[in-house]
Design a protein around this motif. Structure first.
Motif, PDB file in Angstrom:
ATOM      1  N   GLY A 168      26.055 -21.338 -63.402  1.00  0.00           N
ATOM      2  CA  GLY A 168      27.297 -22.866 -63.281  1.00  0.00           C
ATOM      3  C   GLY A 168      26.013 -23.729 -62.802  1.00  0.00           C
ATOM      4  N   LEU A 169      26.192 -23.182 -61.690  1.00  0.00           N
ATOM      5  CA  LEU A 169      25.330 -24.210 -60.367  1.00  0.00           C
ATOM      6  C   LEU A 169      23.009 -24.229 -61.036  1.00  0.00           C
ATOM      7  N   LEU A 170      22.914 -23.648 -61.988  1.00  0.00           N
ATOM      8  CA  LEU A 170      21.918 -23.370 -62.356  1.00  0.00           C
ATOM      9  C   LEU A 170      22.012 -24.895 -63.896  1.00  0.00           C
ATOM     10  N   LEU A 171      23.116 -24.625 -64.575  1.00  0.00           N
ATOM     11  CA  LEU A 171      23.623 -25.628 -65.554  1.00  0.00           C
ATOM     12  C   LEU A 171      23.624 -27.017 -64.954  1.00  0.00           C
ATOM     13  N   ALA A 172      23.974 -26.635 -63.617  1.00  0.00           N
ATOM     14  CA  ALA A 172      24.137 -28.385 -63.248  1.00  0.00           C
ATOM     15  C   ALA A 172      23.161 -29.105 -62.757  1.00  0.00           C
ATOM     16  N   ILE A 173      21.862 -27.779 -62.096  1.00  0.00           N
ATOM     17  CA  ILE A 173      20.879 -28.647 -62.034  1.00  0.00           C
ATOM     18  C   ILE A 173      19.831 -29.048 -62.873  1.00  0.00           C
ATOM     19  N   GLY A 174      19.676 -28.289 -64.140  1.00  0.00           N
ATOM     20  CA  GLY A 174      19.076 -28.465 -65.456  1.00  0.00           C
ATOM     21  C   GLY A 174      19.886 -30.308 -65.405  1.00  0.00           C
ATOM     22  N   THR A 175      21.446 -29.825 -65.819  1.00  0.00           N
ATOM     23  CA  THR A 175      22.080 -31.693 -66.179  1.00  0.00           C
ATOM     24  C   THR A 175      21.264 -32.363 -65.397  1.00  0.00           C
ATOM     25  N   VAL A 176      21.222 -31.981 -63.934  1.00  0.00           N
ATOM     26  CA  VAL A 176      20.727 -33.416 -63.085  1.00  0.00           C
ATOM     27  C   VAL A 176      19.181 -33.429 -63.435  1.00  0.00           C
ATOM     28  N   TRP A 177      18.372 -32.453 -63.942  1.00  0.00           N
ATOM     29  CA  TRP A 177      16.915 -33.405 -63.825  1.00  0.00           C
ATOM     30  C   TRP A 177      16.693 -33.408 -65.438  1.00  0.00           C
ATOM     31  N   LEU A 178      17.405 -33.671 -66.531  1.00  0.00           N
ATOM     32  CA  LEU A 178      17.534 -34.180 -67.567  1.00  0.00           C
ATOM     33  C   LEU A 178      17.790 -35.308 -67.043  1.00  0.00           C
ATOM     34  N   GLY A 179      19.131 -36.047 -66.431  1.00  0.00           N
ATOM     35  CA  GLY A 179      20.107 -36.920 -66.441  1.00  0.00           C
ATOM     36  C   GLY A 179      20.470 -37.461 -68.068  1.00  0.00           C
ATOM     37  N   HIS A 180      21.418 -38.045 -66.914  1.00  0.00           N
ATOM     38  CA  HIS A 180      23.233 -38.488 -67.844  1.00  0.00           C
ATOM     39  C   HIS A 180      22.489 -39.772 -68.981  1.00  0.00           C
ATOM     40  N   ARG A 181      21.613 -40.231 -68.749  1.00  0.00           N
ATOM     41  CA  ARG A 181      20.934 -41.276 -69.687  1.00  0.00           C
ATOM     42  C   ARG A 181      20.184 -40.382 -70.462  1.00  0.00           C
ATOM     43  N   THR A 182      19.251 -39.326 -70.213  1.00  0.00           N
ATOM     44  CA  THR A 182      18.597 -38.875 -71.284  1.00  0.00           C
ATOM     45  C   THR A 182      19.555 -38.136 -72.366  1.00  0.00           C
ATOM     46  N   LEU A 183      20.950 -37.507 -71.536  1.00  0.00           N
ATOM     47  CA  LEU A 183      22.173 -36.748 -72.848  1.00  0.00           C
ATOM     48  C   LEU A 183      22.367 -37.631 -73.577  1.00  0.00           C
ATOM     49  N   ARG A 184      22.789 -39.190 -73.207  1.00  0.00           N
ATOM     50  CA  ARG A 184      23.346 -40.268 -73.746  1.00  0.00           C
ATOM     51  C   ARG A 184      22.521 -40.293 -75.110  1.00  0.00           C
ATOM     52  N   GLY A 185      21.217 -40.377 -74.975  1.00  0.00           N
ATOM     53  CA  GLY A 185      20.005 -39.734 -76.411  1.00  0.00           C
ATOM     54  C   GLY A 185      21.143 -38.912 -76.798  1.00  0.00           C
ATOM     55  N   ALA A 186      20.965 -37.716 -76.236  1.00  0.00           N
ATOM     56  CA  ALA A 186      20.826 -36.821 -77.603  1.00  0.00           C
ATOM     57  C   ALA A 186      22.858 -36.297 -77.921  1.00  0.00           C
ATOM     58  N   VAL A 187      23.315 -37.413 -77.375  1.00  0.00           N
ATOM     59  CA  VAL A 187      24.640 -37.005 -77.457  1.00  0.00           C
ATOM     60  C   VAL A 187      24.927 -36.550 -79.221  1.00  0.00           C
ATOM     61  N   PRO A 188      24.728 -37.546 -80.100  1.00  0.00           N
ATOM     62  CA  PRO A 188      24.750 -36.899 -81.432  1.00  0.00           C
ATOM     63  C   PRO A 188      24.350 -35.223 -81.810  1.00  0.00           C
ATOM     64  N   VAL A 189      23.326 -34.801 -81.216  1.00  0.00           N
ATOM     65  CA  VAL A 189      23.084 -33.804 -81.377  1.00  0.00           C
ATOM     66  C   VAL A 189      24.108 -32.423 -80.627  1.00  0.00           C
ATOM     67  N   LEU A 190      24.337 -32.858 -79.463  1.00  0.00           N
ATOM     68  CA  LEU A 190      25.683 -31.745 -78.662  1.00  0.00           C
ATOM     69  C   LEU A 190      26.839 -32.114 -79.515  1.00  0.00           C
TER      70      LEU A 190
END
Length: 400
Positions: free
Chosen positions: A81-103
């Motif tokens: 879980g901690l590694l997933l949190a680190i990966g999420t910070v590294w990607l950034g919530h704005r990058t994930l915003r663009g990937a929302v349709p896929v997710l």
């Protein structure tokens, strides 16, 4: 290159990589992290590891003869879980915003898969996919995240672009439709606890987005009418009806449907102020409380650590919510505010429901205690939520 609406300084879109370089040049990423939030979550997970071990070390029918079986797996889940949190910070919530349709699409496929022969029933809820070798996945946990990200993306799009001051009715309808699909599928499992959490998330997201209060009032009214119809049409499984009946009347069948709650209250009440001592709880050692490593882990704290130990867990959860609220208020983009608000509602309601059901003030709904209860899917999901919060904090818009 920015617009201001209702106090939000709305930045124009910049590539995530460029923003990341600016942040690293201006300040250290480590210094930007909310260390109080991070350390508090780690403390909760550490406490949970000890409580899970206490609850399972003597249960040979569960631990396969290895008293450290659940302790090791819980610690491993926390590490992942901690590694997933680190990966999420590294990607950034704005990058994930663009990937929302896929997710979102992947999340819906996984939730749908539970309704196929791939799905398995655990503790009465057909909400799991058994992967093998003792590992299972609960897609509903990750659907909470995609609902938050998807609704936030839709509701904040035109506001953050400077085109509107608040989401229009058409956008709200689209956001509600996005949330309705996974909620409906989870309801069919049925996993009523997750549905309750998702409903609270939807309300919090709408409130934080600036949508008209008429939508919120209409949703609450619809939810009440829907709950009455579900009850009258007998959509719920019998075990779920029994849980609500036991909540309404604790004296009803104390050896049957009311057994879990009654034993949980006995365990917590017997702990007194300071508890019976770690690993010395008679209710825990005697295995009187079912599912004590997951849904009822709070009873271990109440019995063995007493009011002070159980109170510490509540205080730490309060600190998590406090820091999350600071992050939500500190961001200057509506998207970040809405995402943070959804996570706050998720953590707050799930914590209240879990602790409340052990005390008999809430119906038993099969929800784990965030960061504390045993369970990989839940642990991974809450740490991804923490990663999103940290990303919102460290990646605030930086002036050129």
């Amino acid at each position: 290159m920015s617009a201001s609406t209702h106090g939000y300084s709305v930045p124009r879109f910049t590539p995530e990589r460029g923003t990341w370089r600016k942040l690293m040049a201006r300040d250290s990423l480590l210094r930007r992290l909310d260390w109080v939030l991070l350390l508090t979550c780690l403390a909760l997970s550490a406490i949970g590891t000890v409580l899970v071990y206490s609850a399972t070390r003597n249960r040979t029918e569960l631990n396969q003869g290895d008293p450290y079986y659940f302790l090791v797996r819980h610690a491993l889940n926390t590490g992942i879980g901690l590694l997933l949190a680190i990966g999420t910070v590294w990607l950034g919530h704005r990058t994930l915003r663009g990937a929302v349709p896929v997710l979102y699409g992947l999340s819906v496929i996984l939730v749908l898969a539970v309704l196929t022969p791939l799905g398995s029933t655990i503790n009465g809820a057909h909400a799991w996919i058994v992967i093998g070798a003792g590992f299972s996945l609960q897609p509903g946990e990750f659907a909470k995240i995609t609902i938050i990200l998807g609704m936030a993306m839709l509701l904040a799009a035109r506001v953050d672009a400077g085109d509107r001051l608040s989401p229009d009715h058409r956008t709200v309808v689209q956001a509600l439709g996005l949330a309705a699909l996974p909620i409906a599928i989870v309801m069919l499992m049925p996993d009523l606890g997750s549905v309750m959490v998702m409903a609270v998330i939807v309300l919090a997201v709408l409130l934080s987005s600036g949508a008209s209060n008429r939508w919120v009032a209409g949703l609450i009214t619809t939810a009440v009418i829907g709950a009455l119809l579900i009850w009258q049409l007998h959509v719920l499984d019998q075990y779920q009806i029994d849980r609500f009946a036991a909540f309404a009347n604790p004296a009803l069948d104390p050896a049957g449907v009311g057994y879990n709650t009654n034993q949980a209250r006995i365990a917590i009440g017997s702990g007194g102020l300071t508890g019976k001592g770690l690993f010395h709880g008679t209710q825990t050692t005697g295995q009187f409380v079912p599912e004590q490593q997951t849904d009822f882990v709070f009873t271990v704290a109440g019995e063995e650590l007493g009011f002070l130990g159980a109170g510490l867990i509540i205080v730490l959860l309060g600190v998590v919510l406090w820091r999350a609220c600071r992050i939500a208020r500190g961001t200057t983009e509506l998207y970040g505010t809405v995402v943070a608000a959804g996570i706050i509602a998720w953590f707050a309601f799930q914590s209240f429901e879990n602790i409340g059901m052990t005390l008999g003030i809430m119906p038993v709904a099969g929800l784990p205690l965030p960061f504390v209860s045993y369970g990989g899917s839940s642990m991974f999901a809450v740490w991804i939520g923490i990663g999103l919060l940290q990303s919102i904090k460290v990646q605030r818009p930086v002036s050129a």
